[in-house]
Design an enzyme around this catalytic site. Structure first.
Site, PDB file in Angstrom:
ATOM      1  N   ASN B 233      48.384  71.650  41.157  1.00  0.00           N
ATOM      2  CA  ASN B 233      47.363  71.577  40.126  1.00  0.00           C
ATOM      3  C   ASN B 233      46.355  72.725  40.276  1.00  0.00           C
ATOM      4  O   ASN B 233      45.194  72.594  39.968  1.00  0.00           O
ATOM      5  CB  ASN B 233      46.661  70.221  40.151  1.00  0.00           C
ATOM      6  CG  ASN B 233      46.181  69.866  41.530  1.00  0.00           C
ATOM      7  OD1 ASN B 233      46.383  70.636  42.451  1.00  0.00           O
ATOM      8  ND2 ASN B 233      45.555  68.719  41.673  1.00  0.00           N
ATOM      9  N   HIS B 457      35.897  70.946  46.529  1.00  0.00           N
ATOM     10  CA  HIS B 457      36.336  69.585  46.167  1.00  0.00           C
ATOM     11  C   HIS B 457      36.793  68.734  47.336  1.00  0.00           C
ATOM     12  O   HIS B 457      36.839  67.524  47.238  1.00  0.00           O
ATOM     13  CB  HIS B 457      37.491  69.671  45.169  1.00  0.00           C
ATOM     14  CG  HIS B 457      37.054  70.046  43.802  1.00  0.00           C
ATOM     15  ND1 HIS B 457      37.931  70.439  42.828  1.00  0.00           N
ATOM     16  CD2 HIS B 457      35.838  70.077  43.249  1.00  0.00           C
ATOM     17  CE1 HIS B 457      37.259  70.704  41.730  1.00  0.00           C
ATOM     18  NE2 HIS B 457      35.994  70.503  41.961  1.00  0.00           N
ATOM     19  N   HIS B 532      35.671  65.193  40.326  1.00  0.00           N
ATOM     20  CA  HIS B 532      36.122  66.577  40.507  1.00  0.00           C
ATOM     21  C   HIS B 532      37.120  67.007  39.459  1.00  0.00           C
ATOM     22  O   HIS B 532      37.532  68.163  39.444  1.00  0.00           O
ATOM     23  CB  HIS B 532      36.680  66.779  41.906  1.00  0.00           C
ATOM     24  CG  HIS B 532      38.118  66.393  42.066  1.00  0.00           C
ATOM     25  ND1 HIS B 532      38.604  65.164  41.703  1.00  0.00           N
ATOM     26  CD2 HIS B 532      39.175  67.084  42.569  1.00  0.00           C
ATOM     27  CE1 HIS B 532      39.902  65.122  41.974  1.00  0.00           C
ATOM     28  NE2 HIS B 532      40.277  66.254  42.487  1.00  0.00           N
ATOM     29  N   LYS B 608      49.868  79.366  34.234  1.00  0.00           N
ATOM     30  CA  LYS B 608      50.298  78.429  35.278  1.00  0.00           C
ATOM     31  C   LYS B 608      51.353  79.059  36.179  1.00  0.00           C
ATOM     32  O   LYS B 608      52.125  79.899  35.748  1.00  0.00           O
ATOM     33  CB  LYS B 608      50.878  77.163  34.645  1.00  0.00           C
ATOM     34  CG  LYS B 608      49.795  76.247  34.104  1.00  0.00           C
ATOM     35  CD  LYS B 608      50.308  74.874  33.786  1.00  0.00           C
ATOM     36  CE  LYS B 608      50.444  74.003  34.993  1.00  0.00           C
ATOM     37  NZ  LYS B 608      49.177  73.596  35.580  1.00  0.00           N
TER      38      LYS B 608
END
EC number: 6.5.1.8
Lengths: 251, 609
Positions: B233, B457, B532, B608
């Protein structure tokens, strides 16, 4: 204010209505200081102070003889009356103290226990903060907390001649100019941005917000200096390099 | 996320769903509390924040778990409660709205441990994934003709995908220096600007980092990956806000100015370098940079702070802070000149054309390096747990006492990994600036590509918080959570003293991203933490089975979003449908008061891995 306090300490009889810009007041004071406190010249040599014509010249010579450290005052005392008088008064106080040191110290010692008894209810943290505040304002501090608070109040009042409402508005405009952003100052003062302090008293909140602004500005200046310093160092060290042949996308 | 695809065996409670549900009470409009007894040995209660749009996900997961007799994935609520049973925990274990099952800790779980309690523990996990936002002075109009070119340039400059390798040559010695110095290394070498450091959590460097605490295997993995986006991700995205036209002459009108602030180009790229310390190979997914437009301004005053005041006309300074940084030299590929873009800005009908590039890097934190650091620590800690006979509800919650040699070694290694993540994000910032410079034939400095902020995070940090009315030093674990400090906190940059710390929330491909700000209430109730991201709604395996990557790519194209994909078949893992609704997540945080909505962004391009 400063002069008045010194005059009171010396118990000057013509304290009421004393005006440093008034020649006759000055003449009276200087004559009195030399006659009763400083007594630098023998009595028969004090005549120069009695005549109006050469009074300023006499004063000039007097200051030289007394080794006054302010040279510019000595050459033209008439242009620097407040400084000259303040220095003369300090000299007089100092001489007075030397004459009566033992007695005065004993009196002070007698007062000290009473002061510390009063302080017991005051937290050390508060005292410490108060003292550092007094240091900022160049106010000497003894054990007398009440007296110190009064001196601080007087000192602040000297600087702040405007009523609170006008002061807030003036400061507001000044800061808006300083920050080049009216919106930022507006937002902070109207609560759209948080000043972090809400007391319920509008004036106090505004004052807190203004302090925030000043603090933030100071912080910004410091950070900018740090950034500039880092940028200067980069001139010596930075050599970014890229080698595309090393790149590999995916498996 | 970490271990989510791994089933775990767990001592079943033997309770039905209804009985389990009795332990969970709704204590506020969007807040639930899990009472002690829900799992054994709970020292403090657990609490979580969800609104009516999200709560079914949490409860369905629990129901499924009870029906299966306690086998399969441990639901997030059980994991939160297990964390509440760890030694040294204070106040409560907190689940944020994007919370979902993770490895030991749930993702979106915050817990703080008392540094002065000798029993208190530290638990390893992902290290310093994070998001950073960079602004530009470009408008959406300026970007529109170059959108494809820009997406391609970003794709070319930032190596993406599983196994990608960076284009910054790095020796082992340099890597050691980078691990120790963090962003200071980037600064020294000229990959970062001094202002970048100013606008980064911890100033981009954890001081207790000690490269000797890092295994050579981890270093080997880290050396070649510097400045790569990774996969999973992890993604980069650009967001652009829609600008409104100015009618007539210049007006000094706050509202007008604020709406103009909404009209900036923003680009968000999310990078996080550390995948999860599990046996799952790191970076199994896809990474995606995106370009977005700002959709809505929720807090104009704060938004203005993140944009205009910090670029051309800083609120604090008066004059623009132009720093003749040596770092800029390396970025200028094409000689500075009045390019088309600048001319169009000058002739623009818009008031104050200011743009923002937001780099959002999610799993691109410490990448293979961070994964290895965490894996190494995990093995050590599992050994320690069995030697010390520590009772844990879940063996995935491997941990060590903070003061123990293993705990201390982990903190040093973790700091190295965190530093590496910042170096990596800085390197990608460098490459992004370079990509923009190439496309717009303009120096990054002239594009005003200043960093707005960089948030972490996944990290454990020593912070001071009030517990029972007194300040305590706590080791705050944020697993899939963002620090959100309130206005006037001394650890946030001077610009944000009045707005609160910016919190950068990356959405998923094709969905909104957000900028929030920290609040005093959040500082009191969640140790200054908030969500987050969107948070997974379904596992990666589930996504792969049920979604087709072509549908997803077509859907993105229909939204007029430019796409560059390195591994198309992995796209479905990160598809918006695999995640919770980021808007609902953010809304819950806003409603709970733990952070405040500031700016909403909408993507216009995605890249991506």
């Amino acid at each position: 204010m400063d002069l008045q306090r010194k005059l009171r300490v010396l118990e000057y009889p013509a304290l009421e209505g004393f005006n440093v810009t008034d020649f006759s007041c000055l003449q009276l004071l200087v004559n009195w200081l030399e006659d009763s406190k400083i007594r630098f010249y023998p009595i028969d040599q004090r005549g120069g102070f009695k005549t109006e014509d050469k009074w300023w010249d006499t004063l000039s010579k007097y200051l030289t003889d007394l080794e006054c450290p302010h040279a510019h005052c000595i050459s033209a005392p008439q242009d620097h009356c407040p400084e000259v008088i303040s220095w003369l008064l300090s000299t007089a106080i100092s001489l007075e103290y030397n004459d009566n040191a033992a007695e005065l110290n004993a009196r002070s010692a007698a007062n000290t226990p009473a002061a510390s008894a009063e302080d017991e209810s005051i937290s050390p943290g508060f005292l410490e903060a108060l003292h550092s505040f007094a240091d900022l304002l160049h106010i000497p501090h003894t054990g007398d907390v009440l007296g110190l608070l009064q001196s601080i109040k007087t000192e602040i009042a000297r600087h702040v001649e405007l009523p609170p409402e006008r002061l807030a508005r003036t400061a507001h405009l000044h800061l808006a100019e300083l920050y080049k952003s009216k919106a930022f100052v507006e937002n902070l003062l109207t609560g759209k941005l948080e000043s972090g302090i809400r007391t319920g008293d509008t004036h106090l909140d505004t004052a807190a917000a203004l302090l925030r602004l000043l603090y933030i500005r100071q912080l910004r200046e410091q950070q900018t200096r740090v950034n500039n310093c880092l940028a200067t160092l980069q001139d010596a060290t930075a050599q970014p390099k890229v080698d595309a042949s090393l790149g590999k996308v995916g498996y | 996320m970490l271990g989510e695809d791994q089933p775990t065996h767990y001592q079943p409670s033997g309770r039905t769903f209804a009985q389990e549900r009795e332990f969970i009470t709704k204590i506020g409009p969007v807040q639930y509390e899990i009472a002690p007894g829900f799992v054994p040995n709970m020292r403090v209660p657990a609490t979580f924040y969800v609104n009516s749009q999200l709560d079914h996900l949490i409860f369905e997961e629990l129901e499924h778990f009870t029906r299966s007799g306690g086998f399969g994935f441990l639901p997030a609520v059980k994991q939160m409660a297990n964390v509440a049973s760890l030694p040294g925990i204070v106040k409560r274990s907190i689940g944020l709205p994007d919370c979902h099952a993770g490895y030991g800790f749930s993702i979106g779980n915050v817990a703080a441990f008392d540094m002065d309690d000798p029993e208190a523990i530290v638990s390893p996990g992902d290290i310093n994934c994070g998001v950073r936002v960079i602004r530009t002075n470009l408008s959406e109009q300026d970007v529109a003709p170059h959108k494809e070119e820009l997406a391609q340039a970003l794709f070319d400059h930032i190596p993406v995908g599983v196994g990608s390798q960076g284009i910054i040559p790095t020796s082992m010695d340099e890597l050691d220096a980078a691990l120790e110095l963090g962003m200071d290394w980037s600064l020294r070498e000229g990959y970062a600007w001094p202002e970048d450091k100013e606008h980064c959590e911890e100033y981009g460097r954890m001081l207790q980092a000690d490269p000797r605490a890092v295994s050579s295997r981890a270093k080997k993995r880290g050396r070649t990956q510097m400045g790569t986006l990774g996969a999973g991700n992890h993604y980069a995205e650009c967001v652009v806000c829609v600008r409104r036209r100015r009618d007539g002459a210049l007006e000094v009108d706050n509202r007008l100015q604020m709406s103009v602030f909404a009209c900036r180009v923003t680009a968000i790229t999310g990078f996080s370098l550390f995948p999860h310390p599990t046996s799952r190979s790191w970076g199994g997914g896809v990474s995606s940079p995106q370009i977005q437009v700002v959709d809505e301004i929720c807090n104009p005053a704060a938004a203005s702070h993140m944009g205009i005041e910090f670029t051309g006309q800083p609120t604090m300074g008066g004059e623009r802070l132009h720093i003749p940084s040596a770092a800029c030299r390396g970025y200028v590929i094409i000689p500075q000149r009045d390019c088309l873009c600048m001319n169009s800005l000058r002739n623009s009908n818009f008031l104050d054309p200011l743009g923002v590039v937001m780099l959002h890097k999610r799993d691109l934190g410490s990448r293979g390096f961070g994964h290895q650091v965490a894996t190494d620590a995990l093995i050590e800690m599992e050994k320690a747990v069995s030697e010390e006979k520590t009772v844990l509800n879940d063996k995935q919650l491997a941990c060590a006492k903070i003061g123990s040699p293993i705990g201390q070694a982990y903190l040093k290694g973790m700091s190295c990994a965190a530093n590496y993540a910042w170096v990596n994000r800085s390197t990608m910032t460098f490459l992004t600036r370079q990509a923009f410079a190439k496309v717009f034939t303009c120096a990054p400095d002239d594009l005003d590509m200043q960093m707005i902020y960089d948030t972490s995070h996944n990290i454990a940090k020593v912070e001071e918080h009030m517990v029972d009315g007194r300040p305590h030093r706590l080791l705050v674990h944020r697993k899939g959570a963002t620090r959100a400090f309130p206005p006037h906190h001394p650890l946030i940059p001077v610009e944000y003293q009045c707005t609160g710390q910016p919190v950068l929330i990356g959405g998923t491909m094709g969905t909104n991203s957000w900028i929030l700000t920290g609040t005093e209430q959040g500082f009191d109730t969640t140790f200054g933490s908030t969500c987050h991201g969107a948070g997974r709604a379904r596992s990666r395996n589930n996504s792969r089975r049920n979604l087709d990557h072509r549908d997803i790519l077509e859907a993105l194209a229909r939204q007029n979003i430019s796409i560059r994909v390195a591994s198309p078949k992995l796209v479905m893992e990160e598809a918006p449908d695999s995640y919770k609704d980021v808007n609902a997540v953010v809304e819950t945080c806003h409603q709970a008061g733990i952070s405040r909505k500031c700016v909403k962004l909408r993507p216009i391009a995605v890249i991506k891995g």
